[in-house]
Design a protein around this motif. Structure first.
Motif, PDB file in Angstrom:
ATOM      1  N   ASP A   1     -56.815  23.074 -50.554  1.00 44.37           N
ATOM      2  CA  ASP A   1     -57.537  21.909 -50.054  1.00 44.37           C
ATOM      3  C   ASP A   1     -56.775  20.612 -50.280  1.00 44.37           C
TER       4      ASP A   1
ATOM      5  N   SER B   1     -54.791  17.482 -49.669  1.00 46.17           N
ATOM      6  CA  SER B   1     -54.503  16.681 -48.487  1.00 46.17           C
ATOM      7  C   SER B   1     -53.075  16.173 -48.567  1.00 46.17           C
TER       8      SER B   1
ATOM      9  N   ALA C   1     -57.116  17.136 -40.155  1.00 45.97           N
ATOM     10  CA  ALA C   1     -58.067  16.794 -41.215  1.00 45.97           C
ATOM     11  C   ALA C   1     -57.832  15.363 -41.706  1.00 45.97           C
TER      12      ALA C   1
ATOM     13  N   GLU D   1     -63.362  24.572 -42.287  1.00 49.15           N
ATOM     14  CA  GLU D   1     -63.295  24.833 -43.724  1.00 49.15           C
ATOM     15  C   GLU D   1     -62.677  23.652 -44.471  1.00 49.15           C
ATOM     16  N   LYS D   2     -61.883  22.831 -43.769  1.00 46.44           N
ATOM     17  CA  LYS D   2     -61.107  21.790 -44.451  1.00 46.44           C
ATOM     18  C   LYS D   2     -61.601  20.371 -44.185  1.00 46.44           C
TER      19      LYS D   2
END
Length: 974
Positions: free
Chosen positions: A6, A8, A295, A323-324
């Motif tokens: 997850d 970033s 994202a 999911e992200k």
């Protein structure tokens, strides 16, 4: 492969000024995780507008309309294009996305409507959503006109109700907005109902012309020619105005589509905002990187579109971003062809309104559908052409705002080529689009449609192309086109052949059903490979398993099911050379262009892990082969070259297999296509050539001109193939050079080092003189080979007979025609060509009749198999299956698909008719008038004999078709 954490890669924006494109790009370049993957960053500077005035002013209402919209002057390309259109020229405008092309055709059309209220225009759009956008734009633009000068506008497409269709036909609007399918299926075949439209037609506007290439373009070339035929019937000669994205040959494409001279406008005068262009070569997959960039963009509120290369990848990225993306997960949607129309419209509306921040799409959103202003375009893999990359990138920055395009390279050869040579992407001209109107599969369908609309004169321009004329002759030989009695015109055998034509493919469509509901469609060639039993199919983020593939019913049944793997088809291919169309050599290497028959069989499929792509298992399949004819080129590997590789212990099959893959991967640099439109086969010994060959062919049945253009640039193709193999840094081969993502044998065997040596040897120009290697096509059956529609007098069997039977009882008396064996014999008459006599037989004399039949070389009758023989067998056993029989009615039905009467054929062909009817003969039997039955039966036999002889000597019979015209029906009695 989906993201595995997850983290970033870009920091979230801390302030509003960090939610700009410039801040996003700066954060990306500074990112520790992704910054070093940016191999090229270029800022395309803003450019000011260039204005010009038209040669003569527009009339006051049009000028007022522009002033009311705040348009003081036209851009230079708008002024030039409107000048040409107003002068009645055919024009192709090919300028970048959002350069104001709509005004180039709308202003001249409005001017014509104001001058002549009886004038009409057709606006053609390839997608329904574009038509809806255009209707809105026209209404907004013309709202300021006085009501008396305001044009009527309406959409006529598949969503128009029957009530409004009728109203539109009865009173066509000034501007009819429609699509290719409706022009093909409704307007042209029903032209008598559209007389007001066609008689007043002054303009035909064709938007998104660049989409009319390949298969669809080849179809549309015939649709436009058919449109021209109908217009000439009503006395109109409309001007064509084409609007296109920037392509290499807009004028040539427009001319190929219409057969008309077309002038081009390609220099844009529209202003442009600054645009960042980033080339990213990821360490992980392109999809993983795209998910991270999307994202980060969502968290900054940047409106983003992600383009993928396949339906499957569109669905996978949509699945992974949910999911992200955290709270933004609901503001992203997939979009692709195969979705139902209402699904697509809902997504378009949500994107335009801002409800959605991001959309993940295939090329379905490449065109100018209004989804609002966008900030960022992420290309997940090179789109396959420079034209397409610019077209997709042009979707962002439309409101004059700074924007960005991020090209994330995949493993494909062209992706990596541009990562190594980014400057060439910006410097090279856009590719040329090609079509092939002479494609026999496509031409045959449209010739039928054209003849059903209006009879085709053998002297008219539509048949001027020798290939089209040959196809018409072939259709006539098969009874699908019918010549008139004088042989000067073709009529269609069927009244409405149009519904058998799919303009967007040369094959059929399969429906995909889940729980009894249709959830999508897939074309025939892809159905075998992507929806075979056991395949994983993803639709709108939901995984399905294919339960069955019903080929005769064209139906795929899927059931919901999660799988931690994806599937990839495996198969094998062979090719036969049907005809050589061209030959040459490059550095002494023979290269040919020709017509091929490809046989492809899906033998099984791989299951590969979703995470990492590891091969899990191979599952065998038993599917019928796909067989189609197409065009292709092939390189003949000289024997000396093969011997040299063998001497050095190179894997020769691995070398030519790698050469095939590399050439297919690099050809989109030369032709506007992608590798999925091409196929290839490499063989160490082709039986017709007697040498090793590498084939590259058009993936569409009939061919669409891709390899024809590649053949004309064969030297460049070979040079670039070597450059792609030699320039790739891998050691043993990879998807960037010699591996193919769709190889049916799983990229085995592949030998990159051997391929490089092979290509260097072929390019050396030092090859010894090679022996002849022209293929032997003599033994190959020529599918679609034209046959003459009339023949010189042939030789009849040594002794033939003609038989007819009259019965004692009617069908109603015995319980129907299925009980013909119960009808009994009143009289049977046999004509014997050996004695030139008509011999009558009673029911008691049937043994003598059977004896006579046994001595004949051929027995001719009219409905003899389904009727006469059954009646005889019921009266006295007859083994008619051993008798050599020609049933004229059966042959007629096989040609036409429906039956004709003996009397009708006799009247048209021989100028005679029957003397009575079967009902008369039944009455005479009851009255004991056997002599009259015999006379009537002899006359039927004589008519049948004369029809047989006429067909034998001329190769056709005549009949009156449903339009009341006497036409030829080709027959072959052999």
């Amino acid at each position: 492969m989906p993201p595995n954490d997850d983290t970033s890669p870009l920091p979230d924006a801390a302030a509003p000024d960090e939610c700009t494109i410039a801040a996003y790009v700066a954060a990306l370049i500074d990112s520790k995780r992704l910054g070093h993957l940016v191999v090229h960053h270029r800022i395309l500077p803003a450019a000011p507008a260039v204005y010009a005035d038209p040669m003569r002013p527009f009339p006051r209402p049009v000028a007022g309309l522009l002033a009311g919209r705040g348009i003081g002057r036209l851009y230079a390309h708008q002024a030039r294009a409107t000048d040409l259109t107003r002068a009645g020229r055919h024009v192709a405008v090919a300028t970048p996305t959002a350069s104001g092309k709509t005004l180039t055709y709308l202003l001249p059309v409005l001017e014509e409507i104001i001058k002549n209220p009886d004038s009409r225009a057709i606006f053609l759009y390839p997608l329904k959503a574009l038509a809806q956008d255009q209707l809105k734009a026209i209404n907004e633009l013309t709202a300021g006109l006085p009501e008396s000068a305001r044009p009527t506008v309406a959409i006529y497409d598949g969503d128009t109700t029957a009530h409004f269709r009728r109203k539109i036909r009865d009173n066509p609007p000034h501007i009819l907005i429609t699509n290719p399918e409706m022009l093909h299926l409704s307007l042209l075949p029903g032209h008598d109902n559209w007389s007001t439209l066609f008689a007043g037609l002054t303009h035909v506007v064709v938007d998104e012309m660049h989409t009319y290439r390949g298969v669809m373009g080849s179809h549309m070339a015939h649709v436009f020619r058919r449109l021209g035929r109908v217009c000439r019937r009503f006395g109109s000669q409309p001007s064509f105005v084409f609007s296109s994205a920037t392509i290499g040959n807009p004028g040539e494409l427009a001319t190929d589509l219409t057969g008309l001279p077309v002038e081009t406008v390609t220099e844009s005068g529209a202003p442009t905002a600054a645009r960042h262009f980033l080339f990213i070569n990821p360490e992980q997959s392109a999809a993983t990187t795209a998910v991270m960039l999307l994202a980060a963009a969502l968290r900054r509120g940047l409106r983003t579109i992600v383009y993928t290369q396949s339906r499957k990848m569109t669905e996978l990225i949509s699945l992974w971003i949910r999911e992200k993306a955290g709270p933004y997960a609901s503001r992203v949607s997939a979009y692709r062809s195969g979705f139902l129309p209402q699904e697509r419209r809902d997504i378009e509306a949500a994107m335009a309104s801002g409800k959605l921040l991001g959309v993940v799409s295939t090329s379905a959103l490449e065109l100018g559908i209004d989804i609002g202003g966008l900030d960022l375009c992420i290309l997940c893999g090179y789109p396959g052409s420079v034209m397409s990359a610019w077209q997709r990138g042009g979707r962002v920055g439309r409101a004059g705002r700074e924007s960005a395009v991020a090209l994330i390279a995949g493993e494909d050869a062209l992706d990596q080529y541009f990562m190594r040579h980014p400057a060439e992407f910006f410097d090279r001209p856009p590719e040329s689009a090609v079509i092939n109107p002479a494609n026999p599969v496509i031409a045959a369908k449209h010739l039928e449609c054209a003849a059903a609309e209006l009879p085709i004169l053998l002297t008219e321009p539509y048949l001027a192309d020798p290939a089209i004329r040959r196809e018409a002759e072939s259709l006539a030989a098969r009874g699908l086109l019918l010549r008139d009695k004088d042989g000067t015109r073709y009529f269609a055998a069927r009244k409405r052949p149009h519904r058998d034509v799919n303009l967007r493919g040369s094959g059929g469509q399969f429906t995909i059903e889940a729980g009894g509901a249709v959830i999508g469609q897939i074309d025939e060639l892809r159905a075998y490979k992507e929806t075979h039993p056991g395949a994983v199919y993803i639709h709108r983020g939901v995984s399905y398993l294919v339960k069955s593939l019903d080929i005769p019913e064209r139906r795929v049944v899927v059931i919901p099911g999660k799988a931690d793997y994806y599937t990839r088809a495996r198969g094998q291919k062979t090719t036969d050379i049907l005809e050589v169309l061209g030959e040459g050599s490059v550095h002494g290497v023979p290269v040919f262009l020709g017509r091929l028959r490809v046989t492809e069989t899906v033998t099984g499929y791989e299951r590969r892990s979703t995470r990492g792509g590891q091969l899990l298992t191979i599952v065998p399949l038993d599917l019928p082969p796909m067989i189609f004819e197409t065009e292709g080129l092939w390189w003949v590997i000289p024997q000396a070259v093969q011997a040299e590789l063998d001497k050095r212990l190179f894997h020769f099959m691995g070398a030519i297999h790698a050469m095939e893959h590399a050439m297919i991967g690099i050809l989109p640099l030369l032709v506007l296509t992608d590798r999925n439109d091409l196929g290839g086969i490499s063989t160490p010994l082709h039986p017709q050539v007697g040498r090793a060959c590498v084939f590259v062919y058009d993936g569409a049945p009939g061919g669409v001109g891709l390899t024809r253009l590649a053949f004309s640039r064969a030297g460049e193709a070979l040079t670039r193939t070597l450059a792609a193999v030699a320039g790739c840094p891998c050691e043993t081969g990879c998807p960037s050079c010699v591996h193919s993502p769709k190889c049916g044998s799983g990229n085995r065997p592949i030998d990159k080092i051997a391929a490089r040596y092979l290509l260097e040897l072929l390019m050396s120009g030092k090859l010894p003189e090679t022996e002849p290697c022209r293929p032997d096509c003599n033994e190959q059956p020529q599918a679609n080979e034209p046959q003459a529609t009339s023949r010189p007098k042939g030789k009849a069997p040594a002794r033939f007979g003609v038989l007819d039977v009259e019965t004692r009882r009617a069908a109603a008396d015995v319980g129907g025609w299925g009980n013909a064996h119960k009808m009994g014999i009143s009289v049977a008459v046999l004509y014997d060509s050996g004695t030139d006599e008509f011999i009558p037989y009673s029911q008691d004399e049937l043994p003598a009749l059977y004896e006579a039949l046994a001595h004949l070389d051929l027995i001719v009758g009219f409905n003899i198999l389904r009727f006469d023989y059954k009646v005889l067998d019921g009266a006295a056993p007859l083994n008619h299956r051993t008798l050599p029989t020609l049933d004229i009615l059966e042959r007629v039905h096989a040609r036409l698909g429906y039956r004709l009467s003996l009397d009708g054929l006799a009247k048209a062909t021989l100028g005679t008719q029957k003397s009575a009817s079967g009902l008369d003969a039944l009455t005479w039997w009851k009255e004991g008038r056997l002599d009259e039955i015999t006379t009537y039966c002899k006359q039927d036999v004589a008519v049948t004999r004369d029809l047989y002889l006429f067909g034998r000597d001329n190769g056709y019979l005549l009949f009156t078709n449903k339009a009341g015209k006497i036409v030829r029906l080709p027959v072959e009695w052999a």
